[in-house]
Design a protein around this motif. Structure first.
Motif, mmCIF file in Angstrom:
data_model
loop_
_atom_site.group_PDB
_atom_site.id
_atom_site.type_symbol
_atom_site.label_atom_id
_atom_site.label_comp_id
_atom_site.label_asym_id
_atom_site.label_seq_id
_atom_site.Cartn_x
_atom_site.Cartn_y
_atom_site.Cartn_z
ATOM 1 N N CYS A 1 -47.773 83.297 -97.165
ATOM 2 C CA CYS A 1 -45.853 83.955 -97.349
ATOM 3 C C CYS A 1 -45.169 83.192 -98.135
ATOM 4 O O CYS A 1 -44.418 84.328 -98.836
ATOM 5 C CB CYS A 1 -44.988 84.266 -95.579
ATOM 6 S SG CYS A 1 -45.637 84.702 -94.485
ATOM 7 N N VAL A 46 -45.048 94.480 -94.183
ATOM 8 C CA VAL A 46 -46.295 93.182 -94.356
ATOM 9 C C VAL A 46 -47.058 93.573 -92.977
ATOM 10 O O VAL A 46 -46.634 93.677 -91.875
ATOM 11 C CB VAL A 46 -45.496 92.138 -93.917
ATOM 12 C CG1 VAL A 46 -45.974 90.836 -93.714
ATOM 13 C CG2 VAL A 46 -44.545 91.842 -95.414
ATOM 14 N N ILE A 62 -44.135 84.613 -89.972
ATOM 15 C CA ILE A 62 -44.229 85.783 -91.453
ATOM 16 C C ILE A 62 -42.944 85.701 -91.185
ATOM 17 O O ILE A 62 -42.068 86.256 -92.484
ATOM 18 C CB ILE A 62 -45.002 86.539 -91.203
ATOM 19 C CG1 ILE A 62 -46.449 86.648 -91.159
ATOM 20 C CG2 ILE A 62 -44.214 88.109 -92.046
ATOM 21 C CD1 ILE A 62 -47.350 87.721 -90.593
ATOM 22 N N GLU A 112 -40.950 83.333 -92.967
ATOM 23 C CA GLU A 112 -40.694 83.579 -94.264
ATOM 24 C C GLU A 112 -40.262 84.634 -94.959
ATOM 25 O O GLU A 112 -39.421 84.538 -96.382
ATOM 26 C CB GLU A 112 -42.058 83.107 -94.836
ATOM 27 C CG GLU A 112 -42.421 81.825 -94.126
ATOM 28 C CD GLU A 112 -41.788 80.171 -94.900
ATOM 29 O OE1 GLU A 112 -41.016 80.799 -96.241
ATOM 30 O OE2 GLU A 112 -41.629 79.381 -94.290
ATOM 31 N N LEU A 113 -40.518 85.907 -94.718
ATOM 32 C CA LEU A 113 -40.114 86.452 -94.947
ATOM 33 C C LEU A 113 -39.126 88.007 -94.869
ATOM 34 O O LEU A 113 -39.090 88.875 -94.912
ATOM 35 C CB LEU A 113 -41.649 87.446 -95.152
ATOM 36 C CG LEU A 113 -42.769 87.013 -96.123
ATOM 37 C CD1 LEU A 113 -43.908 87.417 -96.421
ATOM 38 C CD2 LEU A 113 -42.278 86.415 -97.608
#
Length: 440
Positions: free
Chosen positions: A66, A83, A102, A105-106
């Motif tokens: 990520c 994603v 995820i 981080e995103l």
């Protein structure tokens, strides 16, 4: 409405089993990820193989992917992307660890969707309960062998209860938003627009048309600024990517075999369906089975292991010299381990031996069939040491075939079948073998 780039973090290499003509990435440095983002296909896969790892290592790898993705996305100026955390259609895998990382981080995301339906493998979800077709009967997955997995076992097929179980109550069952078949078929766009704060959602699906309708609503909501994350099996990817039919039909894949010489079949998966398929394949007069006894692998010395490797490769050479196809398979005995860690150590030891076998195969093999998700991932990333591979399509429903790059040092342009352990009927492995051998 522009097509967003679909970025799939795949916890074994079989999630591409419903699409075609895209890249599979075996590495996740910024440069390799940028290749995936620039590729003309709307979808690409990052093969993290986290299902074979400890929870801690799975989280570490997912975070690394990520963080590198953030850099690559910024470098390439990508605005629209989705994603997907692709995992097993029988609910095994590191959930919620991977989706949590995820999201950290995103994110932030407005919702994450559990969409485990996988029609090619006989998995459907109705009234938020996930079913597997067993001998023609829709069976709640908690009643199948997969729920008893020594690493990823679970007690519930009803997805809200599964979420509560796996999150240890952090997400209570009553907080899971349910998208039922009637909701999907009537249209869900307005509900999707109301979601926020990474709401957990369980999604029904009985046919591909259900997911086609839902994907259209998802993409419409995303185009209006909603940010969604998916924990999904492969069938949703078909609808999101909307690629149409594959260029070469499954029955015609023999055209990619590199020579008239025999290929090799490698069987690592030990689930019941794989064993049944293996038994059928071994009845074919043009193949010869080579059993690899792995039961004592953790106790063997380096010398004993090297002798075993040499013995197997010599048998492979002899079988091919006789004009037949070697079928290399691990011993089928069900082993019991004292702990999950020892089970994972054993799996790593088996994989290391199988990858040494792959590296020792003759350079002129016509094709390679790899049976088992983790085995297939290791074949691509370790045995063949690939950075990327191009997905050709499916040689059997749910069963991908890729081709190695032209500059692959030992096996250029080699067709490699990624055959999940629990996909296909009893004749499935034999069917794929006969197709690639041009035997119909």
């Amino acid at each position: 409405m522009s097509q967003p780039k679909i970025i799939v973090l795949d916890d074994d290499p079989t999630g591409s089993q419903t699409v075609h003509s895209c890249l599979l990435l075996m590495r996740w440095d910024v440069e390799t990820l940028s290749m995936g983002l620039r590729d003309e296909s709307p979808i690409f896969f990052i093969l993290t193989n986290t299902r074979s790892l400890t929870p801690e290592k799975a989280a570490e790898i997912t975070r690394e992917v990520c963080q590198n993705l953030k850099t690559a996305i910024a470098n390439e100026g990508i605005q629209d992307f989705l994603v997907v955390s692709r995992s097993d259609s029988t609910l095994r895998g590191h959930y919620p660890i991977e989706t949590d990382v995820i999201a950290e981080e995103l994110g932030p995301f407005d919702a994450h969707f559990l969409t485990p339906a996988f029609f090619e493998g006989g998995r459907v979800t109705k009234d938020s309960t996930h079913y597997l077709l067993v001998d023609g009967v829709e069976t709640p997955v908690h009643e199948t062998e997969f729920a008893k997995d020594s690493v990823f076992g679970y007690r519930h097929s009803y997805l809200p209860d599964y979420v509560a179980e796996k999150t240890k109550g952090r997400i209570p069952a009553q907080n899971v938003e349910r998208f039922l078949l009637a909701d999907l078929r009537a249209g869900s766009r307005d509900r999707l627009m109301q979601l926020s704060e990474n709401r957990c959602c369980a999604v029904d699906a009985e046919t591909q048309a259900d997911l086609d309708r839902f994907a259209a609503d998802l993409l419409a909501a995303a185009s209006q600024g909603k940010r969604f994350l998916f924990r999904s099996a492969a069938s949703l990817l078909t609808s999101l990517a909307n690629l149409g039919p594959q260029p070469v039909a499954a029955e015609d894949m023999a055209q990619f075999a590199r020579s008239e010489k025999p290929g090799v079949v490698l069987v690592g998966s030990h689930v019941k369906k794989t064993t049944q398929q293996l038994e059928q394949l071994l009845e074919d007069p043009s193949v010869v089975g080579i059993e690899v006894d792995v039961s004592h692998l953790l106790e063997e010395s380096d010398k004993e292991r090297d002798e075993l490797l040499h013995e197997i490769l010599e048998k492979v050479r002899q079988v091919r010299q006789s004009g037949k196809t070697p079928v290399i398979y691990t011993s089928r005995e069900e082993l019991v381990f004292d702990s999950v860690d020892i089970r994972l150590q054993f799996g790593a030891a088996v994989s290391a031996l199988l990858m040494d076998i792959v590296r020792g195969l003759p350079e002129d093999i016509g094709f390679l069939i790899s049976k088992g998700g983790i085995t297939s991932n290791d074949v691509l990333s370790t045995g063949l040491a690939l950075q990327t591979a191009r997905l050709l399509g499916q040689v059997l429903p749910g069963c991908s075939i890729v081709r190695t790059p032209k500059d692959c040092p030992k096996f250029p342009d080699l067709p490699v079948v990624l055959f999940p352990g629990n996909v296909g009927d009893n004749q499935g492995l034999r069917t794929v073998y006969r197709r690639l051998s041009n035997q119909g």
